[in-house]
Every structure is written in structure tokens, then in C-alpha cells.
Design a protein around this motif. Sequence first.
Motif, PDB file in Angstrom:
ATOM      1  N   THR A  34       0.823  -1.206   0.000  1.00  0.00           N
ATOM      2  CA  THR A  34       0.000   0.000   0.000  1.00  0.00           C
ATOM      3  C   THR A  34       0.859   1.258   0.000  1.00  0.00           C
ATOM      4  O   THR A  34       0.513   2.253  -0.638  1.00  0.00           O
ATOM      5  N   THR A  54      -4.616  -3.958   4.650  1.00  0.00           N
ATOM      6  CA  THR A  54      -5.504  -3.878   3.493  1.00  0.00           C
ATOM      7  C   THR A  54      -6.374  -5.129   3.441  1.00  0.00           C
ATOM      8  O   THR A  54      -5.856  -6.235   3.450  1.00  0.00           O
ATOM      9  N   ASP A  73      -4.362  -2.363  -5.640  1.00  0.00           N
ATOM     10  CA  ASP A  73      -3.679  -2.784  -4.413  1.00  0.00           C
ATOM     11  C   ASP A  73      -4.450  -3.955  -3.809  1.00  0.00           C
ATOM     12  O   ASP A  73      -5.619  -3.835  -3.492  1.00  0.00           O
TER      13      ASP A  73
HETATM   14 MG   LIG Z   1      -1.832  -2.759   2.415  1.00  0.00          MG
END
Ligand SMILES: [Mg+2]
Lengths: 719, 87
Positions: A34, A54, A73
Motif C-alpha cells: 500500500t 488492506t 492494491d
Molecule cells: Mg496494504
Amino acid sequence: MNLKANNKSNTDKKDSERKKIVVAVAGNPNSGKTTLFNGITGSSQRVGNYPGVTVEKKTGHRIYKNYNITFVDLPGTYSLSAYSLEEMVARDYILSEKPDVVVDVIDSSNLERNLYLASQILELDVPMIMALNMTDEVRKLGIRIDIELLTQLLASPAVETVASREIGLTDLLDTIIEVVENSTVTNVNINYGEEMEKAITELIPLIEKNEVLSKKYPSRWTALKLLENDPEITRMAEEDSQIVELADNQRKRIEKRLGDDTELYIADRRYGFVNGICKETVQTVHKSRKDVTEKIDTVLANRVLGLPIFLFMMWATFQLTFTLGVYPMDWLDAGFGYLGDFLSSVMPEGHFQSLIVDGIIGGVGGVLIFLPNILLLFLAIAFLEDTGYMARAAFIMDKVMHSIGLHGKSFMPMLIGFGCSVPAIMATRGLENEKDRLTTMLIIPLMSCGAKLPVYVLLAGAFFPEQAGNIIFLIYIFGILLAIFVAMLLKKFYFHGPGTPFVMELPPYRVPTLKSVLLHMWRRAVMYLQKAGTIILAASVVVWFITTFPPPWASSQNENAIPTQGNMISENVEQADIELQTASDKISNSMAGHLGRFIEPVIKPIGFDWKTGIALITGFAAKEVVVSTLGTVYALGETDEESVELKDALKRDPHFTPLVAFCLMIFTLIYVPCMAAMAVLYRESGSMKWTWFTIGYTTLLAWIVTFIIYQGGMLLNVS
Amino acid sequence: MDKQESHNNTTLKLSELKPGDRCKVLKISGKGSIIRRIFDIGVRSGAEILVERVAPLGDPVEFKLEGFHLSLRKEEAENIIVEVISS
Ligand SMILES: [Mg+2]
Ligand SMILES: Nc1nc2c(ncn2[C@@H]2O[C@H](COP(=O)(O)OP(=O)(O)OP(=O)(O)O)[C@@H](O)[C@H]2O)c(=O)[nH]1
């Protein structure tokens, strides 16, 4: 941030002229995906120094040279098996969306384990680029990696990066374009040994004949997954009995021959392959001394000191949030006071003036003054998330969580819940077991979120000025204990089942970057201001309206009745007193007064009068509204020329004793989560039943607990 | 998989070791997703492990492997068969 400037120089080109590229950002948890994604696309997605930050895929764009590059991502994964939600998300994305390139972000200080995933990505037949991240840390560890050789051995380019300092990102972009322009997928096949290879060779022709399987995935990979008995791929092949039969037979044959589970055997071969590569490419230049992380952990995760230090840090956080926050809070409070006085003096008297001064400044202003406290709280949470202490908290608390059938990792969403329930409920995705996940989700509303802080700061500051920090700490701890208690009940009576293993990586401690901490606080400040400008503003106007006007059916009689009544009682008393009397009578006859008195029988046993009742009802929208409503109601009740701070107005109300104030804090802690939290709970649990259950149980529990405290306090005469 | 060396016969479960002990993984036994998970996170046969510390309340245990630190409960560490290198 300067990347955005770069973007602009290119924006004169028409969008249609640009070539579109889709890049998936994959890699191990906590490898810096990220951070890299944010650096390239200028986004500001959440970053934190613990695995599993994430949980959903996020998309961002970057215009570079003549290309419009979309970056996706992905959640971090250790492997591409299908054991957890995150693994499924990552694997499905790469397999079904077929991005042009996969950038595998590698934590170079742990090359072997990271290449284990890379070797699995390679088998998906998509071009891969390795971003060798954290090269700053690698250098400190005294390790050198032969990048050229690595590129050769895996037939995929590798680029060195330090994502947190935006180093190497342009190299990475150039490499992406290079790979897309000369897309030559070079196969690097891991040799899985004679037996396995034989089985794979036999399966491939059958897979290629099968329309579903052959079109979707690379055949060799499918064969391997069938032999591993991967649940998803096996299900997809179900129709084709020929394939299933062959795969089953071969698997049994191999397991008999090798005396090992095929799945583990394959994993072992893969590690063998990766281990070979590491031996060739990694060179330890000098042995480093005992590293900083280990030194810190001998204290923070210490057998004896670990738990007291954890508690001390929490205590210190709330002490600081209160004591440091009190100064700017007082300035803001005084500022809004002056503003109110100024507006009262320039605006003509009447409803409009009252709406602005009592309704909006009293309500919204009453909430805005807590912005400094909120920022301090989020500063503390940013430290918790960015330094790596979060994982230690889970390590220290796992035993407690385990004893009630939960998982140490459940503690991480709970701590995030100190900030806000919404990301906390999202963070439960990191839990592998569905029952654990649901249980954790249901107890998160019991954690004191940032929205409840204004209520505590207001009441603790007014009624327990000497002990405010301690009282607030007490309430937070009480929330945790209550959450653990509820989880225990849920586990015992509903979600029982085998516990899940606690396999968690403890990341090295890292110094939080200033940018990340400031960003964290900035985002919170913006959210708080937005909330003040929308929900809280709307609620204040509504509260002002229902507190100012009597209900339509009662308007005519009451308007006449009050003054006479007032005059009768206090004929000989000073004029000001009459006015005060009139003002509170007016409120008491307003719609809010009727509403408040309607629910008063229910809340009287727990110590609240109808004014608090109004605040609790409007608090359904958001917890800060409890404060803004009290602000409006008490501002309307005051008739002084000078505006009075809400804190002092509450203290003047004879009904508000310290015991009642404490009860209100406890009730606010427990009862009904805000609407945003409920919406996320519904989305993440996928169940209306559990959402209603949460609304119901929190309110009931709040009542029972407050009842016990209030009645107990009255008996003991604490007030 | 690595053959167990003949001169050293101290094969134990990882859960039986004390902080400060160093060992080498011989085999991961058992079945199912737990084992796979332990494997995927980097505990492969042949890996060297140092037992770092026990959590304040007695469980889980922190281990140090090449390149990373890992926390496992004792009940999971039971699945890992190791050979002691030094203690
Ligand atoms: Mg992440
Ligand atoms: N020293 C150093 N730290 C880095 C580097 N890149 C990222 N970090 C830090 O590593 C931690 C993890 O970064 P993230 O970007 O959240 O990692 P992620 O891969 O997205 O993690 P998950 O979403 O949990 O899978 C953060 O504390 C970053 O500040 C780097 O190149 N060097």
C-alpha cells in the motif's frame, strides 16, 4: 505528493491517445504494497505496520509517459492457496481479471518466504515484476542480493525500492512499461519431482479438453491444484468425472509413494526451489548485532512487564488526550462563546437569532471544541498502528482471547475500534474463521470510539475535574471487559466451535513516517469536520426546532398557561428568575419536552431526566450528537445575556450529579452503535438479523448496566 | 526432506522447547489448513528456529526464524517436529 505535479505535465494529452495498462500489486502481508501504491498513484489508503491492514482491493491511477496505468492494491497473502478471505480476493483478482502485469512487492529482508509467493504467481502465467522493497532495512542487516542473477533465475525483472521514501518508483514504472511493450511470458517451471510431474503430464491433456478449465487458467497450474486437492478448483472440475477420477487416483498413488500429503509435498518442493535461489543470490556481508526490535521486545513483550506496560500505555494515552487537549479545547470553547455573544448583540432578537446562537453554535460548536482531543486520540492510534506495537498487543492478549474462544488477532480490530467502529468492523476480515469474525464484529460497538470521547471529556471534565483522565481510562477498560464478556456469552451459547490457530507474524518495529502520522490525523480531522457540518448540524437544527416549539396540538393553551403559572409562583421574586423559570417551562412544554417525558419512565430508573432522554434519542444518529443536543437544550434554557459554557450549565442543573454524569458516560459507551457502524455491520455480516441483534442487545445491556450502577450508587449514597 | 542426523537423537516437539533453545525443523505433521498455514508463513522443513519468549500469560510463544518473527500457540507448535541444535 510531488508526483501529482508530474501528472499535470502530461495531462495535456488526450486520454484516448494513452495506452491503458492494468497492474496488480500483490505480495506478502506488510511488505509495503500500500505504501508503494500510495506513492505511485498519489492515493492515501491506510498503511500500518502489522499484517492484514488492506482487506479489500483498492484502485488508483497514474498517468506516466504515454500510458494510463491503473494500479490495484491487493490484500497481502502468504500463498495462493484458498484458505482465507484475503487469499481468495488476491488470487481471484489475478486469475479472473488477468492484469497486464503483477508487481510482487517483496520484503527483501525476508527473501525466501516472499519468493515462495512469487514462485506461485509465476505459475499463473502473467508477467511479473519483483519490487524488492525495504532495501534500506536489508542494507542495515548486512545482506546483499544479486539482482541480476535473481532476474535471470526467475525470468522476471526485479527493481529495488524503498516505498516509504518513494525511492525506485520511477524505475518500477519504466520497468512496467518495458514489460508490457515486450510481453514475452517466459515460463519458469518448478520441477516437482518425477512422480508429480508424471501426474501433471497425464492431467494436462484432459484439462485442455475441458472448456471451463482450459479457458480460465493455465493448465499446468490447474493440474497442480487438482493434485493439491484445492477446494475451489476441484469444485470447478466436478462435472468432468474423468478429470476428477484421474486426479484422485494420482493423488492417492503419490501419497502412498511419498508417504506425505501431496499439498505439503508440493509446498516443500516449492520451498526447495526458492531456497536454492536464495542460496545463490543472497550474501551476508556482515553479521549484524542483535537488532533493535529484539531489544525493544525484551522490554515491551517481557513476561513480567508486558501486561503492565500495555495497560500503562493505554492509561497514558487517555491521560494525555484529556490533559493536553484541555487547553486548546478551552480556547475553542471561549471562542465559540464570544461568537455567540457577538451574534446575539448584532442580530435582532427572535427565533432566527435563537436558531443560530442556541441551536447551531450551541450544538455544532459544542461538538467542534473537542477536535483537539480527537486529534490527540488519533495521534496515539497512528502510533499504535505504525510502530508495530499492535501485533504485540495481540500477542500479549491472545491467551485472554483464547480462553473465551476467540483469537489474539480479534484484539487488533478491537483496538482499532478505539478510533472508529467502521474501519474496525472492516478489519475483522483479517480473521480466518467466520464465527470468530462475526463475534468480533458484534462486540466492536462496545469499544469506546472517537465519537464517544466528546461525551466523556465533557462530563468527566465537568464533574470529575481532578480525575478526568483516570475516569476516561476506566470507561475504556470497562468497554473492553464488557466486550470480552459479551463475546464469551456469544461463543458459549451461539458461536461455539473449534478455535482457530494463532499463527501471526510479528513485524519489526518501525519509526512512523511523519507523513503517515499527519495524514492519519488530517483525514480524521476532515471526517470530524464533515460530520459536524452534516449530521451534527442537521441534528442541531432539528433539536432546536423541537425544543423551541410546542407540539401543534398543545400550542394554543400552553402559550397562555406558562406565563401565568410562572407569575403565580414567583410574584415577588426577581425578574431574572422569572425569565429563567419561563425559559425552562417553555422547553418543558416543547415537542422535545413531551418526547422526553414520554420516555422518562424508562430512563428514570437509570438516573436520567427527560433532557438527557432527548440527547440519548438524537444520539442514535451519531454519538457526538449527545453532546450537541445537550448544548442546544441547555443553551435554550439559559437566559443570561452572557453565554454559559455547557460544562457550567450542566453543573448548575441540580439534577446532574456526578453519579448521573458517570451513568451517562456508561450508557453512551454501551448503547446503540451509530448509523454508519450499523451500515457497515450489515454489509460485512450480510445479515439483517445480526444488525438488529446488535442494536437490541447493546441498548438492553446499556440499560441493565446503568441501572445497576445508578441504583447501587444511590444505595451507597455516592452522590 | 532432511534426514535426521544419526549422532543427534533429540527429536522433540517445538512446543517442548524453552526460550533460548535453537532447533531445526524436521517435519510438520498433521493435516488441514493449520499445517498449510504454518508452512506458508515460512516454517518449512530444514528451517532453523530460535525460541524467543513466552507471552506474559503463558501462551503463545514467539519464535525467530531466518528473516522474521512468528507467534504460535503451544498447541500449534506441537505439530512441528524438531531436532535440537543447542540449548
Ligand atoms: Mg496494504
Ligand atoms: N523501512 C521501510 N519501511 C517500509 C518500506 N515500505 C513500507 N514500509 C513500512 O512497512 C509497513 C507496512 O506497509 P504497508 O504499505 O501497510 O504494507 P502492505 O503490504 O500494504 O500491508 P498489508 O496491507 O497488511 O498486506 C509500514 O509501516 C510502512 O511504513 C520501505 O521500503 N522501507
